[in-house]
Structure formats: structure tokens, C-alpha cells
Design a protein around this motif. Structure first.
Motif, short mmCIF file in Angstrom:
data_model
loop_
_atom_site.label_atom_id
_atom_site.label_comp_id
_atom_site.label_asym_id
_atom_site.label_seq_id
_atom_site.Cartn_x
_atom_site.Cartn_y
_atom_site.Cartn_z
N ALA A 36 0.82 -1.20 0.19
CA ALA A 36 -0.15 0.06 0.05
C ALA A 36 0.89 1.34 -0.05
O ALA A 36 1.79 1.38 0.96
CB ALA A 36 -0.68 -0.07 1.24
N VAL A 37 0.78 2.19 -0.93
CA VAL A 37 1.34 3.49 -1.02
C VAL A 37 0.55 4.45 -0.70
O VAL A 37 -0.68 4.55 -1.16
CB VAL A 37 1.97 3.60 -2.50
N VAL A 38 0.87 5.24 0.18
CA VAL A 38 0.18 6.41 0.63
C VAL A 38 0.80 7.59 0.04
O VAL A 38 2.07 7.91 0.45
CB VAL A 38 -0.09 6.55 2.12
N TYR A 49 8.31 8.96 -8.43
CA TYR A 49 8.59 7.77 -7.50
C TYR A 49 7.58 6.80 -7.32
O TYR A 49 7.69 5.66 -7.30
CB TYR A 49 9.03 8.29 -5.87
N VAL A 50 6.37 7.38 -6.78
CA VAL A 50 5.30 6.52 -6.58
C VAL A 50 4.81 5.77 -7.58
O VAL A 50 4.54 4.56 -7.78
CB VAL A 50 4.03 7.37 -5.88
N ARG A 51 4.86 6.45 -8.91
CA ARG A 51 4.26 5.70 -10.01
C ARG A 51 5.24 4.44 -10.68
O ARG A 51 4.86 3.47 -10.78
CB ARG A 51 4.37 6.77 -11.37
N ALA A 56 6.74 -1.14 -10.97
CA ALA A 56 7.47 -2.34 -10.58
C ALA A 56 6.63 -3.52 -9.81
O ALA A 56 7.00 -4.65 -9.86
CB ALA A 56 8.69 -1.89 -9.49
N CYS A 57 5.83 -2.97 -9.02
CA CYS A 57 4.96 -4.11 -8.35
C CYS A 57 4.21 -4.93 -9.37
O CYS A 57 4.28 -6.19 -9.47
CB CYS A 57 4.12 -3.37 -7.23
N THR A 65 -1.74 -0.96 -3.97
CA THR A 65 -2.87 0.12 -3.96
C THR A 65 -2.12 1.34 -3.78
O THR A 65 -1.03 1.59 -3.32
CB THR A 65 -3.90 -0.10 -2.88
N CYS A 66 -2.72 2.48 -4.34
CA CYS A 66 -2.00 3.73 -4.08
C CYS A 66 -3.32 4.69 -3.74
O CYS A 66 -4.01 4.93 -4.55
CB CYS A 66 -1.69 4.39 -5.38
#
Ligand code: NAD
Length: 285
Positions: A36-38, A49-51, A56-57, A65-66
Motif C-alpha cells: 500500500a502506497v500513501v 517515485y510512486v508511479r 515495478a509491483c 494500492t495507491c
């Protein structure tokens, strides 16, 4: 001397293939690893970075999940979301992208993440365990650097390693990992009096400052292994590190490029940490 390049893309590819195989095995047993990315606010660098982490996941068989929230999100609301993710059995890793807006206490937020889901390795329980040698998670960037030393057969025991930068995210955990591997470690930072005097005697230099061209050829001992963690932009807006690449590559024995060095390894180790969290959870299921 012309330095051998340490190829973070190639090493990542190998390590990610191993992650994908182990993730598929877990998924077949009904335990697909989940991250889980918040993300709070609209910092453009954080967006990138989040993208990259989410992609990569997906590429390697991890679910992710973001959750995106506006910069006005209250600390109480963020802590409530983290608590819900702590309780979610499908989520094995929780990553709150830093920096957070100024009204949110990032220490409090990191401490709210369950230590067994702290895949960034920033929770005080994991930082403390790193100090004593048995962490559940190692912070991804220095952990990736250690994998580079291993893959290229760079001897750490007895080596003099200079880490430039003392952040909780890179410099301090890097120094602890090198110490644990038997290096004699010097940590330099913005108040260090004569940086070059330290780096010139180093077999290994890890630069993690965010200052472009901080490390130049005359500061490097011939044959040294130089790791460039920095991520900066030059005048043309091109990504570059802390190391004067052209100059240092003619003196060092090994050198990481930017891009294509430490950056991809950081994401790879996030995948490894999430996978291992899922493997531990599955073993207790
Ligand atoms: P930070 O700002 O928290 O810490 C910077 C450190 O550099 C400080 O300890 C400071 O004392 C030291 N420093 C600054 N100027 C110096 C100087 N002139 N001489 C010696 N030391 C000096 O930064 P951070 O989070 O540790 O990140 C450092 C760099 O690494 C940044 O460029 C960041 O973007 C990059 N980074 C890259 C990755 C990756 O995956 N490649 C991951 C994390 C951070």
C-alpha cells in the motif's frame, strides 16, 4: 584507470526476476504480496517515485494500492488510514511517500506503521534493530547499495568506507550496514571540515548529499569504489548525481551511473522487502 560501471538496471533485472518467481509461488498458495502506497499532496518528484514503485509491483507479480490525498489531509485522518492498512491482511507493506506536508509530523506517521509492515525500514523498531544487527527490514537505498557491493565482489571487510551524508534514510543506515560488513566507516556531512582529506583515503565512497559535483576526481583514491546516491538536475534539467561522473570515472575502480545506478536498486529492494513481509505473514497464517 577507467572505472567499471556498476549497472543498477542489470542487477535489478536479475533480482526482480527472483522476486517475481517467489511472488508467484506465494500467490499460488493464496498469499499474493501486497504493497500500500500513501501519497499526500502533489509533490511532482513524489508522483514520479510512486508511479515507478506501483509499476515495478505490477511487473513482478505484487499487488499494490495507491491512496492519494490532498495536502490538506489532517494528521488524524492519515493516522486512521494507516491503522486500517495495519489491520488489512492483504497488505504486507505500507509505504508513506515522504516528504509529508509541513502540518503532519512524519515521525508520528512512521511510528504508526506496524513494524512488520514497515517496508521502508524507517520505523524506530527497525532502525533500532539495524543498530543491533537483526532488522526485519533494511532501508531500501543502502540495502540496494550493499547488493551492488556483493554482486561486483567488492571487498568490504577491512576496507575504509566514507559515507557522505547522515540522513536517517540513507547515510546513517548505510554506515551501519558497512560497519556490520566489517568496513572501517567514516561518516562525513555538511559540517565536516576537510571532506577531501577523508575521501582521499577511502577504498569505498558513498555520496548521498543532493549536491551536484560534490565529489571530484582529485578527491578519490585511484581504484576506489564510488557509489553515487544523489539525485539532482543539471542546468539542462538532466538527472545527475553528487559525483562528477566524467572526472571520477577516470580515477575510480568502480562507479555507479546516474541514472541507472542506485535508483532502480532502491525500488528493487522495496519489492524484496514487501515479498519477505508477505512470506513471513504466510508462514504465520
Ligand atoms: P538529506 O538532505 O536528508 O541529507 C543530505 C546529507 O548531505 C546531510 O546529512 C548533509 O549533512 C549532507 N551534506 C550536504 N551538503 C554537504 C556537503 N557540502 N558536504 C558534505 N555533506 C553534505 O538527503 P537524503 O534523503 O539523505 O538524500 C541525499 C541524496 O540522495 C538526495 O539527492 C536524494 O534525492 C538522493 N536519494 C536518492 C535515492 C535513490 O534511490 N537514488 C534514494 C534516497 C535519496
Amino acid at each position: 584507470m577507467t572505472a567499471q560501471l556498476i549497472d543498477g538496471n542489470a542487477l535489478s533485472k536479475t533480482l526482480r526476476a527472483e522476486v517475481a518467481t517467489r511472488a508467484a509461488t506465494l500467490a499460488a498458495r493464496g498469499h499474493q504480496p501486497g504493497l500500500a502506497v500513501v501519497l499526500v499532496g502533489d509533490n511532482p518528484a513524489s508522483e514520479v517515485y510512486v508511479r515507478n514503485k506501483i509499476k515495478a509491483c505490477a511487473d513482478n507479480g505484487l499487488a499494490s494500492t495507491c491512496e492519494r490525498y490532498p495536502a490538506t489531509l489532517t494528521q488524524t485522518a492519515l493516522l486512521a488510514r494507516i491503522e486500517a492498512l495495519n489491520q488489512d491482511p492483504k497488505i504486507h507493506g505500507i509505504l508513506v511517500q515522504l516528504p509529508l506536508p509541513a502540518h503532519i509530523d512524519s515521525h508520528k506517521v512512521i511510528e504508526a506503521i506496524a513494524a512488520e509492515k514497515d517496508v521502508d525500514g524507517f520505523h524506530v523498531a527497525n532502525a533500532g534493530a539495524l543498530m543491533t544487527g537483526r532488522p526485519l527490514f533494511r532501508p531500501c537505498t543502502p540495502y540496494g547499495v550493499m547488493k551492488m557491493f556483493e554482486a561486483y565482489g567488492i571487498e568490504l571487510a577491512g576496507a575504509h568506507a566514507v559515507v557522505i551524508g547522515r540522513s536517517n534514510i540513507v547515510g546513517k543506515p548505510m554506515a551501519l550496514m558497512l560497519l556490520d560488513a566489517g568496513a572501517t566507516v567514516t561518516v562525513c556531512h555538511s559540517k565536516t571540515r576537510d571532506l577531501a582529506a577523508h575521501t582521499r583515503t577511502a577504498d569505498i565512497v558513498v555520496a548521498a548529499t543532493g549536491k551536484r559535483n560534490l565529489l571530484t576526481a582529485e578527491m578519490v583514491k585511484p581504484g576506489a569504489a564510488v557509489i553515487d546516491v544523489g539525485m539532482n538536475r543539471d542546468e539542462a534539467g538532466k538527472l545527475c548525481g553528487d559525483v562528477d561522473f566524467a572526472g571520477v570515472s577516470s580515477v575510480a575502480g568502480y562507479l555507479t551511473p546516474v541514472p541507472g545506478g542506485v535508483g532502480p536498486m532502491t525500488i528493487t529492494m522495496l519489492l524484496v522487502n514487501t515479498l519477505e513481509a508477505a512470506e513471513r505473514a504466510a508462514a504465520h497464517a
